[in-house]
Each structure stands twice: as structure tokens, then as C-alpha cells.
Design an enzyme around this catalytic site. Structure first.
Site, PDB file in Angstrom:
ATOM      1  N   GLY A   1       0.823  -1.199   0.000  1.00  0.00           N
ATOM      2  CA  GLY A   1       0.000   0.000   0.000  1.00  0.00           C
ATOM      3  C   GLY A   1       0.859   1.251   0.000  1.00  0.00           C
ATOM      4  O   GLY A   1       2.094   1.184   0.060  1.00  0.00           O
ATOM      5  N   PHE A   2       0.220   2.381  -0.032  1.00  0.00           N
ATOM      6  CA  PHE A   2       0.906   3.676  -0.082  1.00  0.00           C
ATOM      7  C   PHE A   2       1.854   3.853   1.112  1.00  0.00           C
ATOM      8  O   PHE A   2       3.070   4.003   0.958  1.00  0.00           O
ATOM      9  CB  PHE A   2      -0.149   4.773  -0.125  1.00  0.00           C
ATOM     10  N   ILE A   3       1.311   3.777   2.322  1.00  0.00           N
ATOM     11  CA  ILE A   3       2.141   3.955   3.510  1.00  0.00           C
ATOM     12  C   ILE A   3       3.051   2.753   3.712  1.00  0.00           C
ATOM     13  O   ILE A   3       4.231   2.898   4.051  1.00  0.00           O
ATOM     14  CB  ILE A   3       1.248   4.193   4.747  1.00  0.00           C
TER      15      ILE A   3
ATOM     16  N   LYS B   1     -11.975   1.626  12.895  1.00  0.00           N
ATOM     17  CA  LYS B   1     -10.655   1.939  13.447  1.00  0.00           C
ATOM     18  C   LYS B   1     -10.741   2.156  14.964  1.00  0.00           C
ATOM     19  O   LYS B   1      -9.838   1.765  15.710  1.00  0.00           O
ATOM     20  CB  LYS B   1     -10.075   3.171  12.756  1.00  0.00           C
TER      21      LYS B   1
ATOM     22  N   TYR C   1     -15.870   3.723   8.447  1.00  0.00           N
ATOM     23  CA  TYR C   1     -14.418   3.530   8.454  1.00  0.00           C
ATOM     24  C   TYR C   1     -13.846   3.931   9.807  1.00  0.00           C
ATOM     25  O   TYR C   1     -13.085   3.183  10.433  1.00  0.00           O
ATOM     26  CB  TYR C   1     -13.773   4.349   7.336  1.00  0.00           C
TER      27      TYR C   1
END
Length: 339
Positions: free
Chosen positions: A13-15, A159, A155
């Protein structure tokens, strides 16, 4: 120095890509786990993974974290010193349209991870949360000790649930866990569904950009390599269960009953969305065609991190300016897409 081992979920993924790049540069041996889902263009994930695979210290499992037994088997074979859990179904608005995918990845997947680290405990588990858990809070900057009982999207709710789940495992089984709440991360290799990518693409193609809440929004924009650096530094800041509640330092989010802590990772600056767009205009050399709209469901008007706890724990904090970070992102975008 002994080579240390870390398991990273969401590694393509991006991170995750930036974090694995930093860990490999520091000499860590990295086992990545990534499902390569098609939430956005898989080719971007594949290219990130190809780059990581060029390092001999990296290997990867391509499967879903909610797969029964996958993470437990990986932990048993790899025996990492640290686990960093980034894998999740992301996106505020997508969680309204397709909530079931968030139950599977964010709730069941995180449960599988907690069971895996219970069976084969690492020295430290770090797990991604989000600034979205602050929800309807209006007292700013956001501090880790504020209540987070008013999520504005499913979302954010998943979390928040992850934080509660992790705390229970930390308390019951003595597993050291740090949850990090990150704030509007952007930079090279960013996700196409996020505003910096969408704005840059539209501006370069002379198409309008949608600006919600008529531009009356602020965000704590955090450059991705700053975030990765902070996560790596937090590996050594292992939370310890305090002997008594009075032993928790003022301003610390350390649990009174578990080796568990929550840490903000943000740039500690609240930047107007209009100013962020102006930085993209400067970097691209073009003016945006602006389409002002009402606020979207699940969104919040402002975010702003108090990163003083991060600084106390690691001696550092994110500091890349929006102007510099946006310029680096736009340069990557031009190079990657040849525009």
C-alpha cells in the site's frame, strides 16, 4: 548489529511501501503481507511491490489478512521482533457504500492479527488507526487523551473498534501495543482515491476539481516519509504496563491497566484546503477549475494533531512543509505518468 525482523501488513500500500523502504534501508529483514485488492489500480501496488522485491531483505505473502491461519503461520515461521499492522480497507466515503468490506478487512483481519501475536508474541506491535476517530470533536488540536466516541463514518468506527480490540489483548495477554493515529497522509506513490492525487490529475488534464464544504475545510497534511520515519522511531518506544494509575505521565495516553498507548502522527499544522490546492497550482504551473460543493456525508470540517507525545517518545515529529511536500508529489506524478 543483529539484523532484526519485522512483519508488515499492507506492505504494498501507499504507507506500507514507504515504511518498508525505510525499514530495509535501516537493515531490517521485512516480511510483507498484502492482498493486492482492486480498491484502486492494482498496477500501482504491483509496481511498489516490484521495487521492494529488488531488496534481498524483503519477501511478501500476497493474501488477505482475514484468511484463517495465514498470519498465525507467518508469525510462527518468521518470528518477527516487531509487527506493524497497516492493512485495512481504507476510504471514508467507500465505507458508506460498501461497509461489509470494512468488517472483513478491518475487524476480522485485525482479530486474526491479534490472535497471531497472542500465539507468537513480538516485542512490540504497532497498529494503524486514523485521525478520523476524533469524529465530531471540535476542541483542537486533537490530543490522544480526548474521547473518541462520535465517529462520523463506518471507516472511523472500525478503526475505533481496532483500538478497543487491541487494548483488550494488551491487557489480557500483556502484549505491548502502540496505536498510531495518522493525519491526511500524502506524497509520492499516493492513492488515486485521495484528494492530492485527484486534484493533481484533474489540474494537469484541465478538468474541474470538486471542493467540498465550499472550501471551508482544514487538514493536518502529513508527508508520507515523515510518517514512516515516526513509525520506525516508535518501534523502540515500547509501552509498559504502569504499576499504578498515578505513574502515567501527564499528557500520556498510556493505559492504566495495559502496555498500550495511542500516539498522534501529524504535522501539527492545520492547513486550509484552499492553500493546499494553491500549492498544487504552484507546483503544476496551472490554475485549477474549481467546482464548489456541499459537505460530503461522513466528512469532518477540520483536523489538527497535537504531536507533542510523539516528540516526547521519539525526539522528533513530522515537519515537511506543504509547499515542499506537494512539489515532491507533483514531480513524482509527472515522472510516473510521463506528463
Amino acid at each position: 548489529m543483529k539484523i532484526r525482523k519485522v512483519l508488515v501488513t499492507g506492505s504494498s500500500g501507499f504507507i506500507g511501501f514507504h515504511l518498508c523502504t525505510r525499514l530495509l534501508a535501516d537493515g531490517w529483514e521485512v516480511l510483507g503481507v498484502d492482498a493486492m485488492t482492486d480498491y484502486y489500480d492494482v498496477r500501482l501496488k504491483e509496481r511498489r511491490q516490484e521495487i521492494l522485491m529488488q531488496n534481498a531483505g524483503f519477501r511478501c505473502l500476497n493474501d488477505r489478512i482475514e484468511t484463517q491461519g495465514l498470519l498465525k503461520e507467518a508469525m510462527e515461521k518468521f518470528r518477527p521482533d516487531a509487527v506493524i499492522h497497516l492493512a485495512a480497507q481504507a476510504g471514508v466515503r467507500h465505507s458508506i457504500e460498501n461497509p461489509e468490506s470494512y468488517v472483513e478487512a478491518n475487524l476480522i483481519g485485525t482479530f486474526r492479527l491479534l490472535e497471531a501475536i497472542r500465539a507468537f508474541p513480538p516485542a512490540h506491535c504497532l497498529m494503524a488507526s486514523t485521525s478520523s476517530v476524533y469524529g465530531a470533536n471540535t476542541a483542537m488540536p486533537f490530543t490522544e487523551t480526548q474521547k473518541t466516541d462520535t465517529p462520523m463514518s463506518f471507516y472511523a468506527a472500525t478503526k475505533k473498534a481496532n483500538e478497543a480490540m487491541a487494548h483488550s489483548y494488551a491487557h489480557l495477554y500483556g502484549l505491548p501495543v502502540t496505536m498510531f493515529r495518522f493525519f491526511t497522509v500524502y506524497g509520492p506513490w499516493g492513492r488515486p482515491d485521495m484528494a492530492p492525487f485527484k486534484f493533481t490529475k484533474a489540474i494537469l488534464e484541465d478538468r474541474p476539481i470538486d471542493i467540498y464544504n465550499h472550501g471551508d475545510m482544514t487538514r493536518d497534511f502529513t508527508y508520507v516519509t515523515d510518517l514512516a520515519d515516526s513509525i520506525v522511531r516508535l518501534i523502540e518506544a515500547v509501552p509498559m504496563r504502569p504499576a499504578a494509575a498515578a505513574d502515567v505521565p501527564v499528557g500520556d495516553s498510556l493505559s492504566t491497566v495495559a502496555p498500550f498507548r495511542v500516539v498522534n502522527i501529524g504535522n501539527s499544522k492545520s492547513v486550509r484546503l484552499i492553500d493546499f490546492i494553491a500549492a498544487i497550482e504552484t507546483a503544476t504551473g496551472r490554475l485549477a477549475i474549481r467546482n464548489y460543493l456541499d459537505m460530503q456525508p461522513g466528512d469532518v470540517p477540520a483536523t489538527w494533531a497535537d504531536a507533542s507525545l510523539l516528540h516526547r517518545l521519539t525526539g522528533d515529529r513530522p515537519q515537511t512543509s506543504v509547499q515542499n511536500g506537494v512539489a515532491l508529489f507533483v514531480q513524482w506524478y509527472r515522472d510516473y505518468f510521463g506528463v
